[in-house]
Design an enzyme around this catalytic site. Structure first.
Site, PDB file in Angstrom:
ATOM      1  N   ALA A  67       0.861  -1.179   0.000  1.00 44.78           N
ATOM      2  CA  ALA A  67       0.000   0.000   0.000  1.00 44.78           C
ATOM      3  C   ALA A  67       0.899   1.231   0.000  1.00 44.78           C
ATOM      4  CB  ALA A  67      -0.887  -0.017   1.232  1.00 44.78           C
ATOM      5  N   GLY A 112       0.565  -5.074   0.879  1.00 42.22           N
ATOM      6  CA  GLY A 112      -0.641  -5.170   0.056  1.00 42.22           C
ATOM      7  C   GLY A 112      -0.396  -5.862  -1.277  1.00 42.22           C
ATOM      8  N   GLU A 115      -0.658  -9.442  -0.473  1.00 45.32           N
ATOM      9  CA  GLU A 115      -2.078  -9.688  -0.174  1.00 45.32           C
ATOM     10  C   GLU A 115      -2.907  -9.760  -1.461  1.00 45.32           C
ATOM     11  OE1 GLU A 115      -1.949  -6.397   2.643  1.00 45.32           O
ATOM     12  OE2 GLU A 115      -2.775  -7.727   4.175  1.00 45.32           O
TER      13      GLU A 115
HETATM   14  N1  COA Z   1       4.634   3.199  -0.715  1.00 44.05           N
HETATM   15  C1  COA Z   1       5.050   4.362  -1.235  1.00 44.05           C
HETATM   16  N2  COA Z   1       6.202   4.490  -1.920  1.00 44.05           N
HETATM   17  C2  COA Z   1       6.946   3.381  -2.090  1.00 44.05           C
HETATM   18  C3  COA Z   1       6.570   2.135  -1.584  1.00 44.05           C
HETATM   19  C4  COA Z   1       5.350   2.065  -0.871  1.00 44.05           C
HETATM   20  N3  COA Z   1       4.886   0.895  -0.367  1.00 44.05           N
HETATM   21  N4  COA Z   1       7.518   1.229  -1.898  1.00 44.05           N
HETATM   22  C5  COA Z   1       8.455   1.884  -2.605  1.00 44.05           C
HETATM   23  N5  COA Z   1       8.110   3.188  -2.720  1.00 44.05           N
HETATM   24  C6  COA Z   1       8.849   4.252  -3.418  1.00 44.05           C
HETATM   25  C7  COA Z   1      10.077   4.692  -2.654  1.00 44.05           C
HETATM   26  O1  COA Z   1       9.729   5.622  -1.634  1.00 44.05           O
HETATM   27  C8  COA Z   1      10.875   5.318  -3.764  1.00 44.05           C
HETATM   28  O2  COA Z   1      10.340   6.591  -4.040  1.00 44.05           O
HETATM   29  P1  COA Z   1      11.332   7.853  -4.316  1.00 44.05           P
HETATM   30  O3  COA Z   1      12.155   7.427  -5.516  1.00 44.05           O
HETATM   31  O4  COA Z   1      10.400   8.974  -4.587  1.00 44.05           O
HETATM   32  O5  COA Z   1      12.151   7.986  -3.071  1.00 44.05           O
HETATM   33  C9  COA Z   1      10.578   4.431  -4.947  1.00 44.05           C
HETATM   34  O6  COA Z   1       9.352   3.747  -4.637  1.00 44.05           O
HETATM   35  C10 COA Z   1      11.642   3.381  -5.208  1.00 44.05           C
HETATM   36  O7  COA Z   1      11.839   2.648  -4.025  1.00 44.05           O
HETATM   37  P2  COA Z   1      13.266   2.490  -3.293  1.00 44.05           P
HETATM   38  O8  COA Z   1      13.020   2.255  -1.839  1.00 44.05           O
HETATM   39  O9  COA Z   1      14.163   3.606  -3.682  1.00 44.05           O
HETATM   40  O10 COA Z   1      13.795   1.141  -3.997  1.00 44.05           O
HETATM   41  P3  COA Z   1      14.803   0.092  -3.378  1.00 44.05           P
HETATM   42  O11 COA Z   1      15.147  -0.834  -4.486  1.00 44.05           O
HETATM   43  O12 COA Z   1      15.911   0.774  -2.659  1.00 44.05           O
HETATM   44  O13 COA Z   1      13.956  -0.722  -2.283  1.00 44.05           O
HETATM   45  C11 COA Z   1      12.009  -1.871  -1.432  1.00 44.05           C
HETATM   46  C12 COA Z   1      12.867  -1.509  -2.668  1.00 44.05           C
HETATM   47  C13 COA Z   1      10.767  -2.607  -1.922  1.00 44.05           C
HETATM   48  C14 COA Z   1      12.814  -2.807  -0.502  1.00 44.05           C
HETATM   49  C15 COA Z   1      11.629  -0.590  -0.655  1.00 44.05           C
HETATM   50  O14 COA Z   1      11.075   0.336  -1.583  1.00 44.05           O
HETATM   51  C16 COA Z   1      10.612  -0.804   0.428  1.00 44.05           C
HETATM   52  O15 COA Z   1      10.955  -1.329   1.493  1.00 44.05           O
HETATM   53  N6  COA Z   1       9.347  -0.430   0.182  1.00 44.05           N
HETATM   54  C17 COA Z   1       8.286  -0.486   1.153  1.00 44.05           C
HETATM   55  C18 COA Z   1       7.777  -1.871   1.283  1.00 44.05           C
HETATM   56  C19 COA Z   1       6.717  -1.959   2.356  1.00 44.05           C
HETATM   57  O16 COA Z   1       6.950  -1.758   3.518  1.00 44.05           O
HETATM   58  N7  COA Z   1       5.490  -2.292   1.922  1.00 44.05           N
HETATM   59  C20 COA Z   1       4.378  -2.478   2.809  1.00 44.05           C
HETATM   60  C21 COA Z   1       3.613  -1.227   2.948  1.00 44.05           C
HETATM   61  S1  COA Z   1       2.272  -1.487   4.079  1.00 44.05           S
END
Ligand code: COA
Length: 261
Positions: A67, A112, A115
């Site tokens: 999400a 999500g 999910e």
């Molecule tokens: N919601 C909003 N933005 C998200 C997102 C999410 N769930 N997951 C990734 N993004 C965004 C990042 O903030 C980033 O945005 P920016 O470029 O404006 O800073 C962009 O997507 C790219 O992600 P980034 O974190 O730079 O990539 P990465 O390869 O370093 O890491 C993940 C990848 C998936 C490990 C990391 O993005 C992450 O942990 N995301 C959240 C996952 C999460 O907790 N999901 C459950 C939500 S309830």
């Protein structure tokens, strides 16, 4: 309804390809995207020309990375409850639409995203996929069905391991524990999904719908009721033209031509 967060394309085979399309945010699901998915799932259910759905994410990095955390961070408790109920209802709409759906997990399927994948009939993953429920790392819990569908899919112990650590697992491990049905190279993923659905769609469509219904109903009730539901659904299947055609085709040693009647 025009879409700006997803792509919706119906292929000649009757498969609807739904792509969550926000690759710069790893296809994170905003409220608007959930609204568009609801509309798209309604179309899948209502349009007789659509026989199945494949869900995937745009780009090569993510299926859906969860999400939208920007939106989550601003929710009041009451709004958070409504947010969870809405997402749950939309995913349930897909799960109970009567048609098979496949999650083509082409990268991160987190929160999500996992999910959503778990609400699909089956999950096929690319080798680079990573799957998990990281919500506890954010101080929240899954709200789109993760605490319910994950233990049903992989058992209580493995589900709690994932839900409590918040750590993602790689595609190979997800396959080993039964969270995904197969792992294939990323370039082959969509065709693999189409290939599997091709086999399903060659079967009696009413029977396919009744199997989906019987398994879903059975998982929500006790064995006795589930068996009774199965017997009633078996009775319905036996009354279809597809049943007559399928059994006759077997006896005549030819391929059945099902009409879905
Ligand atoms: N919601 C909003 N933005 C998200 C997102 C999410 N769930 N997951 C990734 N993004 C965004 C990042 O903030 C980033 O945005 P920016 O470029 O404006 O800073 C962009 O997507 C790219 O992600 P980034 O974190 O730079 O990539 P990465 O390869 O370093 O890491 C993940 C990848 C998936 C490990 C990391 O993005 C992450 O942990 N995301 C959240 C996952 C999460 O907790 N999901 C459950 C939500 S309830």
């Amino acid at each position: 309804m025009p879409y700006s967060h997803i792509l919706f394309q119906v292929e000649e085979s009757g498969i609807a390809l739904l792509t969550v399309n926000r690759p710069e945010k790893l296809n994170a699901l905003s409220g608007a995207a959930i609204g568009e998915l609801a509309d798209a799932f309604g179309r899948v259910a209502a349009n007789a020309a659509i026989r199945a759905a494949v869900l995937t994410g745009a780009g090569e990095k993510a299926f859906v990375a969860g999400a939208d955390i920007d939106e989550l961070a601003a929710l009041s408790p009451y709004k958070a409850r409504a947010f969870a109920l809405r997402g749950q209802a939309v995913f349930r709409q897909l799960e109970t639409c009567g048609k098979p759906s496949v999650a083509a997990v082409n990268g991160f399927a987190l929160g999500g995203g996992l999910e959503l994948a778990m609400a699909c009939t089956v999950r096929f993953a690319s080798e680079n996929a990573k799957l998990g429920q990281p919500e506890v790392k954010l101080g929240i819990i899954p709200g789109y069905g993760g605490t319910q569908r994950l233990p049903r899919l992989v058992g209580r112990g493995r589900a709690l391991e994932l839900l409590l650590s918040g750590d993602p697992i790689a595609a190979a491990e997800a396959y080993r524990i039964g969270l995904v049905n197969a792992v294939v190279p990323q370039v082959e993923l969509l065709d693999y999904c189409r290939g599997w659905l091709g086999k399903v769609l060659a079967n009696g469509p009413l029977a396919v719908g009744l199997v989906l219904d019987a398994v879903d109903t059975g998982l929500g009730c006790g064995l006795e009721e589930g068996l009774r539901f199965e017997a009633a659904a078996f009775g319905v299947s036996a009354a279809t033209e597809d049943c007559r055609e399928g059994t006759r085709a077997f006896l005549e040693k030819r391929r059945a031509a099902f009409t879905g009647k």
